[in-house]
Design an enzyme around this catalytic site. Structure first.
Site, PDB file in Angstrom:
ATOM      1  CD  GLU A   3      20.402  28.221  30.843  1.00  0.00           C
ATOM      2  OE1 GLU A   3      19.640  29.020  31.425  1.00  0.00           O
ATOM      3  OE2 GLU A   3      20.644  28.267  29.632  1.00  0.00           O
ATOM      4  CD  GLU A  43      17.141  31.436  42.504  1.00  0.00           C
ATOM      5  OE1 GLU A  43      18.260  30.984  42.770  1.00  0.00           O
ATOM      6  OE2 GLU A  43      16.589  31.296  41.407  1.00  0.00           O
TER       7      GLU A  43
END
Ligand code: NAP
Ligand code: MG
Length: 464
Positions: free
Chosen positions: A245, A371
């Site tokens: 993840e 990000e």
């Protein structure tokens, strides 16, 4: 804060093999609140052995018995809800209200869902002339990040236990105290010794030893794409199962027919929650050119409510603050228009970053591609729907997203074309049963619900 000075292995707290410790720092006041043992390969090996020894017994328990243990674990966590919230606030810096409402609460929903799924999941099914058995994969090495300290643990451990797997957890360096509380809860819940084990320590030492250990059958990792890539390579080399993840750069797509004020307000709240340290945060707001300046003004007003030290907490560490400020500087340097916030520290003490909104962000800018993991929103202009779709899908990530439109069907039609694992339609609510995970470089595999449980199972087909 009370910290254990050992590891939780084989159902008891044991001294670490080495003597090294690392400090836990409160990000809001920069004070050291505890020291925790820094596990080594020897601690990981002891934990994996304990998990291996416990595996046959746990795998053989009836699903209803595993369901009862998970329900007891949920109750133990519920009984310690206040302590969990205070601990998350102390080591992550989240405002106490957020720790109560999210950090200490969402894990209860997830644990609950797995207590139910363990009892109801079809571990055996008929397919033509075969009976297909779903059996536990074995020993799980779980490596978790700090951003949602308890949720990340429960989202791995609860389905692993439901499947009949045993677990060794290496939590993030910044948030080991919440993990120690979780270990205490597993003991109170009466999990058999060795079913859950905890080794605190640093990623490149304890984390790496866990990923590489030959006694680990499945590595479940949540964290950065950079580390995930390495873990995937290690697991691939050893033919281990792996779930990753990873990061995200999700789009909040506001179609021209949408309720603009609501879409902007919910979008800002989504990013500012947890100080922007949410992998699924909608950090790119996509607005039609005709409504662009109106959206920018709404965003500037909405973000002003997030007063640092009150409604919004600090980042987890000085290092993260430095990283996020670097991105803000980069946004300015690449020509984006700062409409709120900026690189200056809003408070003298604590790892705070000012809630920041950039307008005139173009899709290829660094702040629109990478990000940031902080309270920073980029508002991007689009000309038409095809343009919006190209921008929404135009990053290496694909974890989450949102679509807003007057008509639900219009939003759904757009969402179907997005390359991403989760989309909230007109501000949809969190569903603990919905699979969560990434397309593209946001990851491999899914967590939560029945899909999350199946990650920990392998099939055996019996033919008749
Ligand atoms: P990270 O550095 O990748 O760390 C995640 C975990 O991996 C930590 O427990 C870390 O230990 C450990 N680790 C670090 N290096 C390792 C290595 N060489 N081998 C094995 N384990 C290692 O990520 P982070 O900085 O904690 O978290 C921020 C990142 O995680 C962001 O990019 C964010 O998007 C991503 N994230 C994704 C999700 C998701 O669900 N997709 C959720 C949360 C966060 P240490 O703590 O000791 O470094
Ligand atoms: Mg790290």
């Amino acid at each position: 804060m009370i910290a254990h000075d050992g590891m939780y292995i084989g159902g008891e707290w044991r001294p670490a093999y080495g003597t090294d410790t690392f400090p836990v720092v409160n990000p809001a006041d920069e004070q050291v609140i505890a020291h925790v043992p820094a596990g080594t390969a020897a601690d990981v090996d002891a934990a994996v052995r304990a998990a291996r020894a416990a595996f046959p017994g746990w795998a053989a328990t009836a699903p209803a018995d595993r369901a009862a243990r998970i329900a007891a674990l949920r109750d133990a966590l519920a009984a310690r809800k206040d302590e969990i919230a205070e601990t998350v606030t102390a080591e992550l810096g989240a405002p106490l209200a957020l720790s109560r409402a999210v950090h200490a609460s969402v894990p209860l929903l997830v644990a609950d869902s797995y207590a139910e799924l363990a009892a109801s999941y079809p571990f055996e099914e008929k397919v033509g002339n075969s009976t297909v058995l779903a059996e536990p994969v074995g020993v799980v090495g779980a490596i978790t990040p700090w951003n949602y300290p308890l949720h990340q643990i429960v989202a791995k451990v609860a389905p692993a236990l439901a499947a009949g797997c045993t677990v060794v957890l290496k939590p993030a360096e910044y948030t080991p105290l919440t993990a120690q509380l979780f270990a205490e809860a597993t003991q109170e819940a009466g999990l058999p010794a060795g079913v859950f084990n905890l080794v605190t320590g640093l990623g490149p030492v304890a984390g790496q030893a866990l990923a590489e250990h030959p006694g680990v059958d499945l590595v479940s990792f949540t964290g950065s794409t950079a580390v995930g890539r390495r873990i995937g390579a290690v697991a691939g080399g050893a033919v281990k199962r792996v779930a990753l993840e990873l990061g995200g750069k999700s789009a909040n797509v506001i179609l021209p027919s949408a309720d603009l004020a609501r879409a902007v307000n919910v979008g800002i709240a989504n990013v500012m929650s947890n100080s922007g340290q949410t992998c699924s945060a909608w950090t790119r707001m996509l607005v039609h050119t005709d409504r662009y300046e109106e959206a920018v003004a709404l965003a500037a007003t909405a973000v002003a409510k997030y007063v640092p030290g009150e409604r919004i907490g600090p980042l987890v560490s000085a290092e993260q603050r430095q990283r996020v400020r670097g991105y803000i500087d980069k946004g300015v340097a690449e020509g984006a228009r700062l409409v709120a916030g900026g690189p200056e520290a809003p408070l003298e003490t604590g790892f705070y970053v000012a809630p920041t909104v950039f307008a005139d962000v173009t899709p290829e800018m660094t702040i629109a591609q990478e990000e940031i993991f902080g309270p920073v929103v980029s508002i991007i202009r689009y000309e038409d729907e095809a343009d919006a779709l190209r921008i929404a899908n135009g990053t290496v990530y694909g974890l989450a997203g949102a679509v807003w439109a007057a008509d639900e069907a219009e939003a759904v039609a757009f969402a179907r074309r997005m390359d991403t694992g989760q989309v909230d339609i007109n501000g949809g609510r969190f569903n603990p049963l919905a699979p969560f995970g990434g397309y593209k470089q946001s990851g491999v595999g899914r967590e939560l619900g029945a899909h999350g449980l199946s990650e920990y199972l392998q099939t055996k087909s019996l033919q008749f």
